[in-house]
Structure formats: C-alpha cells, structure tokens
Design a protein around this motif. Structure first.
Motif, PDB file in Angstrom:
ATOM      1  N   ILE A   1      -8.125  -2.832  -0.189  1.00 28.34           N
ATOM      2  CA  ILE A   1      -6.990  -2.756  -1.112  1.00 28.34           C
ATOM      3  C   ILE A   1      -5.714  -2.762  -0.287  1.00 28.34           C
ATOM      4  CG2 ILE A   1      -5.851  -1.378  -2.888  1.00 28.34           C
ATOM      5  CD1 ILE A   1      -8.575  -0.252  -3.652  1.00 28.34           C
ATOM      6  N   ARG A   2      -4.879  -3.771  -0.521  1.00 33.45           N
ATOM      7  CA  ARG A   2      -3.657  -3.939   0.260  1.00 33.45           C
ATOM      8  C   ARG A   2      -2.393  -3.698  -0.568  1.00 33.45           C
ATOM      9  NH1 ARG A   2      -4.848  -6.662   4.940  1.00 33.45           N
ATOM     10  NH2 ARG A   2      -2.791  -5.884   5.546  1.00 33.45           N
ATOM     11  N   GLY A   3      -2.540  -3.524  -1.852  1.00 36.04           N
ATOM     12  CA  GLY A   3      -1.368  -3.292  -2.677  1.00 36.04           C
ATOM     13  C   GLY A   3      -1.737  -3.192  -4.144  1.00 36.04           C
ATOM     14  N   VAL A   4      -0.686  -3.203  -4.987  1.00 32.54           N
ATOM     15  CA  VAL A   4      -0.853  -3.070  -6.448  1.00 32.54           C
ATOM     16  C   VAL A   4      -0.056  -4.161  -7.134  1.00 32.54           C
ATOM     17  CG1 VAL A   4      -0.487  -1.625  -8.480  1.00 32.54           C
ATOM     18  CG2 VAL A   4      -1.198  -0.575  -6.326  1.00 32.54           C
TER      19      VAL A   4
ATOM     20  N   ALA B   1       0.820  -1.222   0.000  1.00 35.42           N
ATOM     21  CA  ALA B   1       0.000   0.000   0.000  1.00 35.42           C
ATOM     22  C   ALA B   1       0.846   1.261   0.000  1.00 35.42           C
ATOM     23  CB  ALA B   1      -0.933  -0.017   1.211  1.00 35.42           C
ATOM     24  N   ASP B   2       2.137   1.158   0.357  1.00 38.94           N
ATOM     25  CA  ASP B   2       3.042   2.314   0.290  1.00 38.94           C
ATOM     26  C   ASP B   2       3.811   2.351  -1.025  1.00 38.94           C
ATOM     27  OD1 ASP B   2       2.369   3.203   2.840  1.00 38.94           O
ATOM     28  OD2 ASP B   2       3.818   1.843   3.784  1.00 38.94           O
ATOM     29  N   LEU B   3       3.394   1.473  -1.955  1.00 39.35           N
ATOM     30  CA  LEU B   3       4.019   1.364  -3.271  1.00 39.35           C
ATOM     31  C   LEU B   3       5.493   0.971  -3.166  1.00 39.35           C
ATOM     32  CD1 LEU B   3       2.444   4.303  -5.324  1.00 39.35           C
ATOM     33  CD2 LEU B   3       1.709   1.927  -5.123  1.00 39.35           C
ATOM     34  N   ARG B   4       5.803   0.141  -2.174  1.00 39.38           N
ATOM     35  CA  ARG B   4       7.149  -0.416  -2.064  1.00 39.38           C
ATOM     36  C   ARG B   4       7.111  -1.859  -2.524  1.00 39.38           C
ATOM     37  NH1 ARG B   4      10.471   3.059   0.164  1.00 39.38           N
ATOM     38  NH2 ARG B   4       9.602   4.791   1.387  1.00 39.38           N
TER      39      ARG B   4
END
Length: 804
Positions: free
Chosen positions: A224-227, A140-143
């Motif tokens: 939503i937990r990530g991409v 979620a922090d786009l890491r």
C-alpha cells in the motif's frame, strides 16, 4: 441494402453498413446479418454467406458441425480460427451475445481484436483531471499528491497550492479530520471505505451531501503506497431520500386524530423545520364544524380560518394571523389563485410580488420583509374532489428556494393531510348527526298518562367515543295500562344511534301487539339477532357478540290492579321508592342481553302502592363516578329516599349527585310515580253465554254512564257493547266478562273470553247478514284491538270523550 432469402423469407441485411467484423445468426446458426467489416476480414460478400450455417466459415469447413452456442446461454466467448475466401486461416477471439428481438431470439457475433490507442497516457491524464467528481491522490503520509479540476474548484486551491498538504490542512473542518481517520484506517487495513457526509465546500456556503470512496493504492508488489480519494456530490440523491423520509413521517404522524384542528397542527409540525421555516393551514369557514366545503372560488376574495401554524421563530412573527382567526385573501393573491386553480404554486417573494400586499395589508407585508421570507409554496388541500383550504410553506432561514421537487413533495403531504382532514370533518359531522339523531329519536316530551306521572333525563357521553345508544320510552297500552322501557345499545356513534332507532321501532311495534313483557323481549331478541349477522361495524371491538348487542328493561303497569310486570335483558335492576319513604332494588330475574338468542326471559309481577316512584336507568348513571356500580346504586337510593318535591327536581338531584361534568358513557334516567284507578272508575260484569243477555249488558252500560255523568256517550257505547258482547258469545268461549273503565278523557269497553282466536275486519257483501260489527266498532271508536292473556283474549275499544 443487401437482401437475402433465408428460412424466414426475404429479409434486409441489418449489418450491411457496420464497419467492424460482425454477423448475426439465428438460434439454429443460420446467418441473417453480415457487416462490411466482416467482408473486409474474410472476403465474403453478404449475398454469398447469408442464409448459410455460420459453421461453414470455420477453418474446418464442416457445415454439419454442431452450433456451439447452446440454448439457455446468454453469452459466449473464445478463440476461433476462421477461413478466408481465398483459403488462408484467420485466427482471433470471438464474442457472442444472445438478444431477443420482436421477431425472435438471435446471436450477435463480433470478432474482438487488439486496438492500439495513440496518446493513451494523455487520455488517462485528461480523464483524471476532467473526471466529473472530486479526485485526489494521497501518499502513505496522507499528503496530497494530485487533485483534479473539480477538487481544485471545490476547495478553492490549485493543485500546486495543495500538493504536500493533508486534507485537514486544505479544508480545516471537523468533518475533514474525521475523513483523515478513515484514510488512516484504509492504509492500515487495506480495505476500501465508503463514507456519507454533509458538508459545505470552502468555495460555497450551501451544504451538500457527499458520497466518498477511499481506496488503497498498491504497487506491483502489492504494498500500500497511498490512498485514492473520490467524492461525488449526492445532494440530489440526499434531498430525494430526505423527501421520502419526510413523506413517510407525514404518513405515520398525520391523521392520528379525528379532530380537524389537531390534524392541521400535525401537518405543520411535520413540515417545520425539515421542509420549511414557517407553515400554516387555512381552511374554509365551517370545515371544523363538519360542514361541506364550498365550491372553488374564482376571481373574488376568499376568507378562511387559520387552523394551525408553526415557525422556527418564537411567536411566529412572520405570520399576521393567529390560529383560530380569519384571514381574507384578495382575488389577485397567490392564495386565491391557488384555490381557484386547484394547483400548487411556488412564489418568489420579490419586491414586485410583495408590493401589491402593501396596499391590502401593509403590516403583513412588512412582517414578511422583516423576517426575510424569500420563497413560498402554496398547496391546495383537496380530498374527494373538494377543496378544504390550503397549506402555506415559507422559507427565510434556509437560503435555497423551493424547487419543482419540493412542489411534488408538498402535493403528496398535503394530499395525505387533506384526506385525514376530510375524515376528521366527516367524523365531526357524523358525531353531530348522531347526537342530533339520538336526541330526535328520544321522546322530547313523554305523553301524559293517567296511570303514571313521569320525568326523564338524557346526557350524551363527553368522551371522544361520542353519542351512544341509550334510549327510553313510555307507550300507552289498552286498558289504561302503560309500558315503560329503557335500553342501551352497545357502542357509540351514528351506528349505535341507528341501531337504537331500529330497536325502539321494533319495540313500539311489539308493544302495540300488547305482548307480555317476557314474550316481547323474546321477540325483540329475534329482531336483534339478524341485525347482528348483518355486519360487525356497529360498534367495532365492543359488542358482546361481535355485532349489535343491547340491554333492555320492559315493564307494564296496570293502574286498575296497581301491579307492574317487569322483564329485563341484561339491564340494571330498577329501584322503587314506596310511599313510606324507603328505596329498594327490585329483584327481577336476569335475562341475557339482546342479540345472544336461544335463552329464555322471565317476568316478575310486583304490587306498587299508589304514589310509588320507580327509577329506571342505564349503567352509565351508576358507573359514572369511580366505576363502582354498587356505590352508584347506593347513591341513587340515597337521593330517592330524600324529600322529593317533584320528579323533575328528583332527576336533577340524581344527575348532580351521580354524574361528573362530562360522563364517559351516555346516561338515560326515567322516574315514574304510579297512580291508581279506584273502584269508582271501573265497572265489571260477568256475561252468561246466552245471546239474550246482550240487551241487558247494553242497559247496564247505559246505567253506569249515567252514574259517571257520561249520558252523551250512551248511544255509541251501547253500539260498541252490543257488538263486542255478541261476538264473544257467538265466537268465544266462556267465561265471558265485560268491563267499563272511565279513564278520563277516554272511555274503555273490554270484553274478555277464554278463546284465543282473534276477530278481524272483513268487507260484508250486500246480502250478508253479518260481518259488519267490528267495522262499526272501528268507525265509532278512537282505537280498538285485541290482547292475548294467559286465560284467553280481551277485545277492547276506546272512545275519546273530548269529541263527544
């Protein structure tokens, strides 16, 4: 192979070796196939069930149960309970798919069953890591949480090195920052985003086209937990699209001109820089002039002219041949081989390939090396089975060499350009042919006439429309008269020239009949109307009637009466300068342009004193400067009213005053100075309607010849007079008149009467007492004929005094 006898006869079982539970049934439900897996599941061999209705295998065991797979459906799925051979029930899921074979439609029935996969988690892991695409999971922090092998190779970093980094930190490029903004949008909106980018991976220098899908990753609660990041290298697809776009651009940009040099330049402009770093077009010598291309060269050097070139470098230093210059290629060169074979070639410019050029043209080889040219593509330009030249494409700034796909694209582009070039070549040839035809059809030198002095000028149009249909002529008529004609066929090009030729031929034929001017235009109009109906291609978009149309002015001048009869069909009015020096426009009744049909033409008779100058012209003359015909007409009158040393000088003065250097329309000009035949050269007698006067007319004619000093012509003249006067008395109607005209170098005998019946030649038999008179006249006279007048007819015969 198991066989069964069903409704279609003896057939092999197509599923005999299949290990999964499956069967085949036809449209009515009859089993035609039975697998080994079905035998193990239900215990029936194929011989026991093939040819039976599939419904007998249901637990109900009802063979008359309706077939559940309705016509028109393509698939079915659901739960069924089957009956084993020993009687126990076998529940399960059944999937049925309809398919069409050569022998007809059938249904494939397969029992779905739950299969436990060992090491499922390992397979998922292996699939993620080995997926043939760039895969990455971001939190979620786009890491980055995980990256597969392709992504690691593309970025040049291991998974451990990238974990915890943002995408922009793994690949610090502006395009990556743009991707991060899209990823944040995915986290915010929860919607999948698809992105197309052009970028190079850190591990490669060459840019690629990438198709990227960014999707949200949700937990069991839907949060939503990530991409998820998926990137696929679409360089091939991108290049294919670019090729299609380039081909489309070539189709729209190349061929907008009918100039060969311009078409060649359009080709290189399209190719550089999107396809090549340098492009040139070399054509066989003479193509630009419209000549036919030569046969393919084979095994010998070829010389071509550089038609166009373009480069990404200022001044095109890699090209040793400038536009318009000749280039010779040795027989061993790729250019000569390409032209000889008629096929495109790709050449990698290695040292071995360039080395032979050093012996032939060292400076050119040095230029190629200095520019760093590494790949060349040569494509012959072929149209309608002939080779016009070739196009050369070079790459030196782009690192990727030409490939097979580029070869196909170059073929398509050069094929289109070649057709356009050939069209331009054919147009150039047609334009040249039309101009040659136009000039050949116009009289190179108007015949000398005792009735007039004449001078003419013709100037073709300088516009791209080409040569038009302006024409003029002077036709000798009987009785020392002369017909003057000037016309303008609407349109330009070879069609207008051909139309002009047909019209001029028809006019000469009608003039030979000696019709009055208004009747001649009526008949000429009848000639043009069918030509208009033949088609609309003569001057598309410009004709008055959609087909051929023309204007015309026809005049007949009689030097004996000094009167001139004019009739016009939509043509500009003539200008007459009288001996006292004034130049006036003659008011002649206007008639419609030729080709309209159904409207009358009128004539006007004007007396012209000896020495009058008549100016006949086409509208291109008076509309050349400024387009105002009144101003042009005033300028024409002004020049004519000045001193006229000669008609030739007057023509030059008029063109210099009224025309620009390159007129937009064809111009024809005819200047005529009238002469007169005085009473001392014309003798007229009234003839009584009595055969006894024939001898008297012979005597008067002989006496007049003595006065003119033409005693040597007396015998032939008396014979002609005797026959013409006898015919008039015997077959004509009074009043009868006999006239002799001394029109040096001719002597003209004319007999007129009030009858409109024309005589004709016929072959007299041995014992016939008549029928030989006109035959004798035709033998002794140079020309003879009949012309009709409003009061009757005139039969005339002309002798050439130079042969006496």
């Amino acid at each position: 192979m198991t066989r069964f006898r069903g409704t279609t006869g003896l057939t092999e079982n197509p599923l005999a070796e299949v290990q999964i539970p499956a069967a085949i049934a036809d449209e009515s439900g009859i089993l035609t196939g039975w697998s080994e897996g079905a035998r193990r599941l239900l215990g029936y061999d194929g011989e026991e069930v093939l040819g039976l209705r599939a419904c007998v295998l249901l637990a109900s065991g009802d063979p008359d149960q309706p077939w559940p797979f309705q016509a028109g459906r393509q698939s079915w799925k659901g739960k069924v309970v089957l009956r084993h051979r020993d009687g126990h029930r076998v529940p399960g899921d059944l999937v049925a798919n309809r398919r069409v074979r050569a022998w007809g439609p059938e249904w494939l029935l397969v029992r779905a069953r739950v299969h436990h996969v060992e090491d499922a988690s390992s397979l998922v892991g292996w699939g993620f890591n080995q997926m043939p695409a760039l895969l990455g999971i971001f939190d979620a922090d786009l890491r980055l949480v995980a990256a597969n092998a392709d992504m690691q190779r593309a970025l040049g970093l291991t998974n451990d090195q990238m974990q915890g980094l943002r995408a922009s930190e793994c690949n610090p490029e502006p395009v990556t920052e743009d991707l991060e903004r899209v990823m944040r949008q995915v986290l915010h909106d929860g919607e999948r985003q698809d992105v197309e980018i052009i970028a190079s991976a850190p591990s490669e220098a060459r840019e690629h086209a990438w198709s990227i899908a960014l999707g949200p990753l949700r937990d069991a609660a839907g949060r939503i937990r990530g991409v998820c990041f998926v990137a696929r290298d679409t360089a091939r697809e991108h290049e294919a699209r670019e090729r299609l776009l380039l081909l489309n651009e070539a189709s729209s940009r190349i061929g907008t001109s009918l100039n060969t040099t311009r078409v060649a330049q359009q080709l290189v402009d399209v190719a550089v820089p999107r396809f090549a770093d340098h492009a040139s077009v070399d054509l066989f010598v003479g193509i630009e002039a419209g000549n036919e291309p030569p046969e393919r060269p084979g095994g010998k050097p070829v010389t071509l002219r550089r038609a166009a070139l373009r480069s990404v470098l200022q001044g095109a230093p890699e090209s040793g041949v400038a536009a318009g210059e000749l280039a010779t290629y040795p027989a061993y060169s790729a250019a000569a081989e390409c032209l000889a074979a008629g096929r495109p070639v790709i050449v990698e410019l290695t040292d071995e390939v360039v080395a032979p050029w050093e012996a032939h043209d060292r400076a050119r080889a040095d230029r190629l090396r200095a520019a760093g040219v590494h790949s060349a593509l040569l494509a012959p330009m072929q149209a309608r089975g002939r080779t016009l030249g070739f196009a050369a494409f070079l790459r030196h700034r782009r690192q990727d060499p030409f490939e097979e796909e580029d070869l196909l694209l170059a073929q398509e582009i050069t094929a289109h350009a070649a057709v356009c070039l050939d069209n331009a070549r054919r147009y150039t040839r047609e334009h040249s042919t039309a101009e040659t035809l136009q000039r050949s059809l116009l009289p190179l030198r108007l015949p000398d006439q005792s009735a007039i002095e004449i001078a003419s000028r013709y100037r073709p149009a300088g516009s791209p429309a080409g040569v038009g249909g302006d024409w003029f002529d002077a036709v000798p008529l009987s009785g020392a008269r002369v017909a003057l004609v000037i016309g303008d066929v609407v349109g330009h090009g070879i069609e207008a020239s051909v139309a002009m030729a047909r019209l001029r031929t028809a006019m000469r034929t009608l003039a030979d009949i000696d019709l009055p001017p208004e009747e001649l235009l009526t008949h000429l109009d009848d000639v043009v109307i069918p030509l208009t109906a033949e088609g609309n291609g003569a001057a598309a978009g410009t004709q008055i009637t959609g087909g051929m149309a023309a204007t015309c002015l026809y005049a007949v001048y009689d030097p004996v009466s000094r009167r001139c009869t004019f009739a016009r069909a939509g043509h500009p009015l003539p200008v007459v300068k009288r001996p006292e020096g004034t130049a006036d426009v003659l008011e002649i009744p206007v008639g419609p342009p030729l080709g309209l049909g159904g409207l009358p033409f009128e004539a006007a008779e004007v007396e012209l004193p000896e020495g009058s100058i008549v100016a006949l012209y086409t509208d291109g003359l008076v509309q050349a400067r400024g387009g105002d015909p009144d101003a042009g007409l005033a300028a024409l009158r002004r020049v004519l009213e000045g001193p006229v040393d000669s008609l030739e000088a007057a023509c030059d003065a008029i063109l210099a005053e009224l025309l620009s250097e390159s007129p937009d329309d064809d111009v024809a000009l005819l200047l005529v100075r009238t002469r007169a035949l005085g009473a001392d050269r014309v003798a007229v007698w009234d003839v009584p309607n009595d055969p006894a006067v024939v001898s008297r007319m012979r005597k008067k004619a002989s006496e007049q010849l003595n006065v003119w000093g033409l005693e040597d012509s007396a015998f032939v003249t008396e014979l002609v007079v005797s026959e013409l006067v006898t015919n008039a008395i015997r077959y004509g109607e009074p009043p009868i008149q006999f006239r002799l005209i001394h029109d040096h170098p001719s002597l003209i005998c004319e007999v007129s009467d009030a009858s409109s019946t024309s005589p004709h030649l016929r072959r007299a038999r041995v014992f016939d007492e008549g029928g030989r008179g006109l035959l004798l006249v035709a033998q002794f006279a140079q020309r003879w004929g009949t012309r009709h007048t409003r009061q009757g007819k005139t039969i005339w015969a002309e002798q050439d005094l130079t042969h006496e």
